[in-house]
Design a protein around this motif. Structure first.
Motif, PDB file in Angstrom:
ATOM      1  N   LEU A   1      16.861-136.724  31.723  1.00  0.00           N
ATOM      2  CA  LEU A   1      16.475-135.439  31.176  1.00  0.00           C
ATOM      3  C   LEU A   1      15.185-135.500  30.354  1.00  0.00           C
ATOM      4  CD1 LEU A   1      17.980-132.724  31.479  1.00  0.00           C
ATOM      5  CD2 LEU A   1      18.573-132.956  29.061  1.00  0.00           C
ATOM      6  N   THR A   2      15.136-136.441  29.441  1.00  0.00           N
ATOM      7  CA  THR A   2      14.034-136.462  28.480  1.00  0.00           C
ATOM      8  C   THR A   2      12.663-136.373  29.143  1.00  0.00           C
ATOM      9  OG1 THR A   2      15.406-137.767  27.014  1.00  0.00           O
ATOM     10  CG2 THR A   2      13.048-137.698  26.528  1.00  0.00           C
ATOM     11  N   GLY A   3      12.466-137.228  30.144  1.00  0.00           N
ATOM     12  CA  GLY A   3      11.174-137.255  30.803  1.00  0.00           C
ATOM     13  C   GLY A   3      10.814-135.917  31.425  1.00  0.00           C
ATOM     14  N   ARG A   4      11.738-135.362  32.165  1.00  0.00           N
ATOM     15  CA  ARG A   4      11.477-134.104  32.851  1.00  0.00           C
ATOM     16  C   ARG A   4      11.261-132.981  31.834  1.00  0.00           C
ATOM     17  NH1 ARG A   4      12.278-135.447  37.271  1.00  0.00           N
ATOM     18  NH2 ARG A   4      12.139-133.356  38.156  1.00  0.00           N
ATOM     19  N   ARG A   5      12.043-133.038  30.804  1.00  0.00           N
ATOM     20  CA  ARG A   5      11.932-132.031  29.750  1.00  0.00           C
ATOM     21  C   ARG A   5      10.528-132.061  29.135  1.00  0.00           C
ATOM     22  NH1 ARG A   5      16.053-128.188  28.413  1.00  0.00           N
ATOM     23  NH2 ARG A   5      15.755-127.611  26.235  1.00  0.00           N
ATOM     24  N   GLU A   6      10.053-133.255  28.891  1.00  0.00           N
ATOM     25  CA  GLU A   6       8.738-133.410  28.281  1.00  0.00           C
ATOM     26  C   GLU A   6       7.664-132.792  29.172  1.00  0.00           C
ATOM     27  OE1 GLU A   6       7.741-134.157  25.460  1.00  0.00           O
ATOM     28  OE2 GLU A   6       5.594-134.130  25.942  1.00  0.00           O
ATOM     29  N   GLU A   7       7.773-133.017  30.449  1.00  0.00           N
ATOM     30  CA  GLU A   7       6.800-132.446  31.366  1.00  0.00           C
ATOM     31  C   GLU A   7       6.831-130.926  31.322  1.00  0.00           C
ATOM     32  OE1 GLU A   7       5.552-134.279  35.060  1.00  0.00           O
ATOM     33  OE2 GLU A   7       7.377-135.476  35.026  1.00  0.00           O
ATOM     34  N   ALA A   8       8.062-130.392  31.277  1.00  0.00           N
ATOM     35  CA  ALA A   8       8.200-128.935  31.237  1.00  0.00           C
ATOM     36  C   ALA A   8       7.608-128.390  29.936  1.00  0.00           C
ATOM     37  CB  ALA A   8       9.668-128.540  31.362  1.00  0.00           C
ATOM     38  N   ARG A   9       7.821-129.136  28.884  1.00  0.00           N
ATOM     39  CA  ARG A   9       7.275-128.704  27.601  1.00  0.00           C
ATOM     40  C   ARG A   9       5.749-128.613  27.670  1.00  0.00           C
ATOM     41  NH1 ARG A   9      11.476-130.835  24.217  1.00  0.00           N
ATOM     42  NH2 ARG A   9      10.909-132.866  25.067  1.00  0.00           N
ATOM     43  N   GLN A  10       5.170-129.534  28.414  1.00  0.00           N
ATOM     44  CA  GLN A  10       3.724-129.519  28.518  1.00  0.00           C
ATOM     45  C   GLN A  10       3.225-128.293  29.263  1.00  0.00           C
ATOM     46  OE1 GLN A  10       2.653-133.341  30.101  1.00  0.00           O
ATOM     47  NE2 GLN A  10       3.315-134.407  28.223  1.00  0.00           N
ATOM     48  N   ILE A  11       3.990-127.866  30.247  1.00  0.00           N
ATOM     49  CA  ILE A  11       3.624-126.629  30.945  1.00  0.00           C
ATOM     50  C   ILE A  11       3.545-125.476  29.943  1.00  0.00           C
ATOM     51  CG2 ILE A  11       4.434-124.896  32.579  1.00  0.00           C
ATOM     52  CD1 ILE A  11       5.539-127.074  34.302  1.00  0.00           C
ATOM     53  N   ILE A  12       4.571-125.403  29.117  1.00  0.00           N
ATOM     54  CA  ILE A  12       4.596-124.324  28.124  1.00  0.00           C
ATOM     55  C   ILE A  12       3.435-124.468  27.152  1.00  0.00           C
ATOM     56  CG2 ILE A  12       5.914-123.361  26.202  1.00  0.00           C
ATOM     57  CD1 ILE A  12       8.452-124.120  27.765  1.00  0.00           C
ATOM     58  N   GLN A  13       3.177-125.698  26.760  1.00  0.00           N
ATOM     59  CA  GLN A  13       2.076-125.937  25.828  1.00  0.00           C
ATOM     60  C   GLN A  13       0.758-125.438  26.419  1.00  0.00           C
ATOM     61  OE1 GLN A  13       2.322-126.655  22.806  1.00  0.00           O
ATOM     62  NE2 GLN A  13       0.104-126.641  22.474  1.00  0.00           N
ATOM     63  N   ARG A  14       0.560-125.773  27.700  1.00  0.00           N
ATOM     64  CA  ARG A  14      -0.645-125.307  28.373  1.00  0.00           C
ATOM     65  C   ARG A  14      -0.732-123.788  28.334  1.00  0.00           C
ATOM     66  NH1 ARG A  14       0.437-129.400  32.455  1.00  0.00           N
ATOM     67  NH2 ARG A  14       1.238-127.816  33.882  1.00  0.00           N
ATOM     68  N   GLY A  15       0.393-123.134  28.563  1.00  0.00           N
ATOM     69  CA  GLY A  15       0.441-121.672  28.528  1.00  0.00           C
ATOM     70  C   GLY A  15       0.076-121.141  27.155  1.00  0.00           C
ATOM     71  N   LYS A  16       0.577-121.793  26.134  1.00  0.00           N
ATOM     72  CA  LYS A  16       0.229-121.350  24.783  1.00  0.00           C
ATOM     73  C   LYS A  16      -1.262-121.488  24.551  1.00  0.00           C
ATOM     74  CE  LYS A  16       4.592-122.263  22.375  1.00  0.00           C
ATOM     75  NZ  LYS A  16       5.268-123.099  21.354  1.00  0.00           N
ATOM     76  N   GLU A  17      -1.833-122.610  24.988  1.00  0.00           N
ATOM     77  CA  GLU A  17      -3.266-122.834  24.786  1.00  0.00           C
ATOM     78  C   GLU A  17      -4.099-121.812  25.543  1.00  0.00           C
ATOM     79  OE1 GLU A  17      -3.590-126.889  25.979  1.00  0.00           O
ATOM     80  OE2 GLU A  17      -2.599-127.627  24.145  1.00  0.00           O
ATOM     81  N   ARG A  18      -3.595-121.426  26.706  1.00  0.00           N
ATOM     82  CA  ARG A  18      -4.303-120.428  27.496  1.00  0.00           C
ATOM     83  C   ARG A  18      -4.064-119.017  26.969  1.00  0.00           C
ATOM     84  NH1 ARG A  18      -1.430-121.590  31.939  1.00  0.00           N
ATOM     85  NH2 ARG A  18      -1.717-123.759  32.568  1.00  0.00           N
ATOM     86  N   GLY A  19      -3.127-118.876  26.012  1.00  0.00           N
ATOM     87  CA  GLY A  19      -2.842-117.561  25.471  1.00  0.00           C
ATOM     88  C   GLY A  19      -1.873-116.747  26.307  1.00  0.00           C
ATOM     89  N   GLU A  20      -1.246-117.409  27.264  1.00  0.00           N
ATOM     90  CA  GLU A  20      -0.293-116.673  28.100  1.00  0.00           C
ATOM     91  C   GLU A  20       1.004-116.402  27.352  1.00  0.00           C
ATOM     92  OE1 GLU A  20       0.362-118.056  32.179  1.00  0.00           O
ATOM     93  OE2 GLU A  20      -1.285-119.458  31.838  1.00  0.00           O
ATOM     94  N   ILE A  21       1.310-117.307  26.453  1.00  0.00           N
ATOM     95  CA  ILE A  21       2.552-117.218  25.714  1.00  0.00           C
ATOM     96  C   ILE A  21       2.258-117.237  24.225  1.00  0.00           C
ATOM     97  CG2 ILE A  21       4.704-118.400  25.174  1.00  0.00           C
ATOM     98  CD1 ILE A  21       4.697-119.555  27.931  1.00  0.00           C
ATOM     99  N   ARG A  22       3.015-116.461  23.487  1.00  0.00           N
ATOM    100  CA  ARG A  22       2.748-116.446  22.055  1.00  0.00           C
ATOM    101  C   ARG A  22       3.126-117.801  21.438  1.00  0.00           C
ATOM    102  NH1 ARG A  22       8.092-114.085  21.888  1.00  0.00           N
ATOM    103  NH2 ARG A  22       9.052-115.235  20.163  1.00  0.00           N
ATOM    104  N   ALA A  23       2.379-118.192  20.462  1.00  0.00           N
ATOM    105  CA  ALA A  23       2.400-119.575  19.977  1.00  0.00           C
ATOM    106  C   ALA A  23       3.690-119.950  19.256  1.00  0.00           C
ATOM    107  CB  ALA A  23       1.201-119.816  19.053  1.00  0.00           C
ATOM    108  N   ASP A  24       4.375-118.980  18.694  1.00  0.00           N
ATOM    109  CA  ASP A  24       5.546-119.329  17.886  1.00  0.00           C
ATOM    110  C   ASP A  24       6.831-119.439  18.689  1.00  0.00           C
ATOM    111  OD1 ASP A  24       5.553-116.638  18.490  1.00  0.00           O
ATOM    112  OD2 ASP A  24       6.812-116.168  16.753  1.00  0.00           O
ATOM    113  N   LEU A  25       6.736-119.368  20.018  1.00  0.00           N
ATOM    114  CA  LEU A  25       7.937-119.441  20.845  1.00  0.00           C
ATOM    115  C   LEU A  25       8.541-120.843  20.801  1.00  0.00           C
ATOM    116  CD1 LEU A  25       9.605-117.899  23.150  1.00  0.00           C
ATOM    117  CD2 LEU A  25       8.310-119.396  24.666  1.00  0.00           C
TER     118      LEU A  25
END
Lengths: 209, 209, 209, 209
Positions: free
Chosen positions: C143-167
């Motif tokens: 789980l941990t590894g895959r989870r980390e990768e998914a987290r990075q997707i979200i992080q990228r979205g936050k940086e791009r402004g697609e997702i609000r930062a406090d999520l």
DNA sequence: GTATAAACGAGACGGTACGTCAGGTCTTTCT
DNA sequence: AGAAAGACCTGACGTACCGTCTCGTTTATAC
């Protein structure tokens, strides 16, 4: 007088709580027989050392548990199998002469020792060296009975006046039978029928004096 | 003539190729001793049956391979350890009387049988019942020598005219020593010093006739 | 910086003391592979519950002891076998859109869950319910590894402004992936590719607000 | 219409032929209770995996046969025991707000999951992974009922206009409850009451649009 | 009443797998 | 080349439960 039953003989060593009531399913007597039979067969085929509970179970078409439920260890099982098979062999004669009685019986024993059973009993005594239970079982269930019969031969001789009354029968019996087991177990010399004659004539020389 | 020492005594049974050259690392003599010592200790502590090569190796601080390189099996090793420890005990006396010589020696043997060594030798004979090699080793390395010494006692008696010349020494020795081993192995009666006296007086009665 | 190797990956869970020097015979790597391979094969053939160490040993042509020497229990072994086989599957995409990235990856995961591996992972999670070690291993190694990768997707979205930062990314990931595992484990409804779409559009509606 | 009782609840899964006539001795209802009680106790004490029919029988003072006569396997029995104990817990509220109803119920479920029952249900789902019967029983006897109640909450919301009518309730319920079971089963993060709030506010954001 | 039928506690039974132990062989590294 | 360590396969150990099957006893209806 003839009421002296040799007792049940059937189940000798295996666990059996007869106290209460015998609740639950009965132990199948066929199973018992199958196990003993398989044990005997394998004993002759492959010997005591290579005998395994697993092998016996398989041969008898029985679960290992069933064996462990009835006997605490390999030795007890083998002893049961062995005794059941030989309990009635090698009868003690009554010719009217102590010396002749013992000589004949020793010759029979020697003949028997040279067969498969001799091999088996050697292994049992061998196994008894690191199994106190087996040792005790061997004494009480094999030796004691035969010894008692031999003692009676001597007693008869004493009553007939063939042997002086103060002779210790234990020492005499050891001096006669000890050598047989000695050769059986150590194998430093052959067990011939003539050996019985020689022993008897050596040991019993002048016992009437 | 009498200078025939029983030879080195040290390595008796273990493989030893002295022929060629002695290449490579020498076998550490300490290792040898350690193994034998560990074997003896464990033999007393836990008995023959529970003895394991693995256990001996560990106790001796030695690899299993090293043991297997030197002894073919457990029995040989144990026999080596045993004989090394007892080879010089129980000497044969020479009092000038056959009966007395044998009686004394049997008393010593009985005393010895009642100690740890008696226990061990019983286990060895027991183990020999399913190990032909051990049986042979036991006979050739333990029994034969002692038997020969006993035979000489009888021979001296014959020469002195104490015993009639046609007596089969094998039967006599069996009749005397067989009962001792019999009681040792079967344990149906105790091995007391007096037992030796009784046996001698029973068996050797009238051997001069 | 980029030197962070995902480490050896090869031997993951099995005991391995690397401390001292590595004395004695080396562990045969082929044996390792054989065992894992046999485990995987049997896992597919008969399933986790009917899997036995004895069966694996036999199939791998290996002693049971060898398996027990390397893995503490069935679960660890299965996990090793499973992860080795699937560690590189189901990659995480990077399309430039969080929603699309997650949707695609979830579709792949669903497809994978509908195959043999999905079945296996369900059994592993099932087994983890009464095996704390397996549970921990499952989390840390799967789980941990895959989870980390998914987290990075979200992080990228936050940086791009697609997702609000406090999520809270944990809650989001649970809301997306939890339902997949839920259906996999409970089976109250099918796992179709369209399910991924519906989940994403439901959960990720208005995350930019 | 509301007369559809969820039926007797008492004996749920165990075989029960009521058709013919009921000859012979009646099944003792106490026995039934004893078995279920013993099951529950042992379940808490030693867990699902170490639970044995033999152990339950002993604890309940009952023969194994009696258990096998009533339940086809361990799982069914455990499920019966479990459901009997928890059927009435975790009621569904009706506050007038969908979001609030679900949030409250999820908080209750989380609290319940953190207790012994949560542990048990995790084990049951785990066991269901290699037991199709248990899986089916779990769905039909545990999940379905609760799911139906939750669906009614959503339906009420739709009727009140809180939620848009075309929303798929299955996906919504999965998105809310899936994560709870996910964390329960995988244990990668704690199940706190606040988690319910976060999930509800994330998933139900903008459902009225 | 007295059959008769089922439930019941107990436990025997044939099995399967467990995890452990020792056997004896083989391999690696160090001396 | 010898020694020590330890991996390896093999095979048996004794145990725990499985699910089925008698037993003898108890309780109920049915004749």
């Amino acid at each position: 007088m003839s009421s002296r039953k040799v007792s049940d003989t059937k189940t000798l060593h295996c666990e059996e709580e007869s106290s209460v009531k015998a609740l639950g399913r009965k132990r199948c007597p066929l199973t018992h027989q199958n196990i003993l039979c398989a044990t005997r067969t394998l004993l002759e085929e492959i010997g005591f050392a290579d005998l395994t509970i697993e092998g016996i179970a398989e041969r008898a078409g029985v679960g290992k548990t069933t064996i462990y439920r009835r006997w605490p260890n390999k030795a007890s099982l083998v002893l049961d199998a062995f005794i059941e098979a030989t309990i009635k062999e090698i009868p003690f004669p009554d010719t009217g002469s102590v010396q002749e009685d013992l000589r004949l019986q020793m010759r029979r024993l020697i003949k028997w020792m040279n067969g498969v059973e001799g091999h088996t009993i050697a292994k049992l005594i061998g196994g008894a060296q690191d199994d106190a239970e087996l040792a005790e079982a061997f004494r009480s269930r094999w030796l004691t009975g035969r010894r008692e019969e031999a003692r009676q031969i001597i007693q008869r001789g004493k009553e007939r006046g063939e042997i002086r009354a103060d002779l210790d029968p234990e020492v005499l019996l050891d001096a006669l039978y000890g050598p047989l087991y000695f050769r059986l177990l150590v194998g430093h010399a052959p067990l011939t029928p003539g050996y019985a004659d020689k022993l008897v004539s050596l040991v019993m020389r002048g016992l009437d004096s």
